[in-house]
Design an enzyme around this catalytic site. Sequence first.
Site, short mmCIF file in Angstrom:
data_model
loop_
_atom_site.label_atom_id
_atom_site.label_comp_id
_atom_site.label_asym_id
_atom_site.label_seq_id
_atom_site.Cartn_x
_atom_site.Cartn_y
_atom_site.Cartn_z
N THR A 1 0.93 -1.20 -0.41
CA THR A 1 -0.12 0.00 0.12
C THR A 1 0.80 1.37 0.00
O THR A 1 1.82 1.04 -0.07
CB THR A 1 -1.19 0.26 1.32
OG1 THR A 1 0.36 -0.11 2.59
CG2 THR A 1 -1.62 -1.67 1.44
N ALA B 1 -5.24 -5.56 -3.89
CA ALA B 1 -5.76 -5.76 -2.68
C ALA B 1 -5.45 -5.07 -1.69
O ALA B 1 -4.10 -5.46 -1.17
CB ALA B 1 -6.27 -7.13 -2.45
N SER B 2 -6.41 -3.87 -1.39
CA SER B 2 -5.29 -3.28 0.08
C SER B 2 -4.89 -4.37 1.39
O SER B 2 -4.63 -4.21 2.26
CB SER B 2 -6.37 -2.40 0.65
OG SER B 2 -7.55 -2.20 0.87
N HIS C 1 -2.33 -0.81 14.07
CA HIS C 1 -1.49 -1.51 13.02
C HIS C 1 -0.05 -1.72 14.11
O HIS C 1 -0.16 -1.00 14.66
CB HIS C 1 -1.29 -1.57 11.49
CG HIS C 1 -2.17 -1.62 10.67
ND1 HIS C 1 -3.16 -0.64 10.32
CD2 HIS C 1 -2.50 -3.01 10.14
CE1 HIS C 1 -4.45 -1.10 9.68
NE2 HIS C 1 -3.36 -2.50 9.67
N HIS C 2 0.75 -2.11 13.52
CA HIS C 2 1.95 -3.02 14.10
C HIS C 2 3.07 -1.27 13.66
O HIS C 2 2.75 -1.12 12.61
CB HIS C 2 2.86 -4.32 13.96
CG HIS C 2 2.91 -4.38 12.39
ND1 HIS C 2 3.52 -3.14 11.51
CD2 HIS C 2 1.63 -4.60 12.06
CE1 HIS C 2 3.44 -3.58 10.52
NE2 HIS C 2 2.76 -4.46 10.16
N LYS D 1 4.49 -0.54 10.29
CA LYS D 1 4.40 -0.36 9.36
C LYS D 1 4.58 2.09 8.64
O LYS D 1 4.51 1.98 9.35
CB LYS D 1 2.71 -0.61 9.25
CG LYS D 1 1.37 0.57 8.23
CD LYS D 1 0.77 -0.49 7.93
CE LYS D 1 -0.37 -0.32 6.89
NZ LYS D 1 -0.33 -1.05 6.29
#
Length: 238
Positions: free
Chosen positions: A77, A100-101, A135-136, A139
């Site tokens: 992404t 795909a995201s 998110h972690h 990212k």
Amino acid sequence: MNIALIGYGKMGKEIEKIATSRGHKIKLIIDISNQHDLTVENLKECDVAIEFTIPKSAVQNYFTCFEAGVPVVSGTTGWLEKKNEVYAKCKETNGTFFYASNFAIGVNLFFELNKKLAELMAKWPDFEVEMTEVHHIHKLDAPSGTAISLADDILQILPGKESWVNDKTPEKNQINIKSERRGEVPGIHSIKYESEVDFIEITHETKNRKGLATGAVLAAEYCKEHSGILTMKDLLNI
């Protein structure tokens, strides 16, 4: 199938496990230590490439795959400002590009639930919408690609909403996406509609990377029989 893995971090390793368990062979692995091996010649020995890297290298990776005539499945992404350029190159080379995201089946069903809820809420302007994604800490992009996809779907449905902002106080015509980075969280996405008297909230939480990896391998298998610009809507027939 012979698969090229472009990107061999945690996702790449999980994809390798799923792919080999389904009878596929990992023919080529590209990571930061051997990027020079991502060549047309090496790719031509593969039936499909699965690409999970970083935004600054993703687009060139796609172009190399198109030049080799190898379908590419990507979950990277943060590169969508070059979407038109990538799609044009794919069509020019008669290539196959499956983006795909988020490849998890549950997330893609969540996309449909998000749109249905937005359709219902469009009639009730007293409810204000906001989003949160967690998110972690590794990212790199914010908001997440999944959050952007969810927000874009809402923007097409809710009257008066024209854009999203990230971690800012929104204008009346904007949706705020709150981004949090903590620990090793695989991914949590929530959409909340709130009025003065109550709120409605839907959430999808990823437990691990297995669902993402499985979806990516299913997408690679789908590319064997299908071509062009593909999405999870094609794969899931929704």
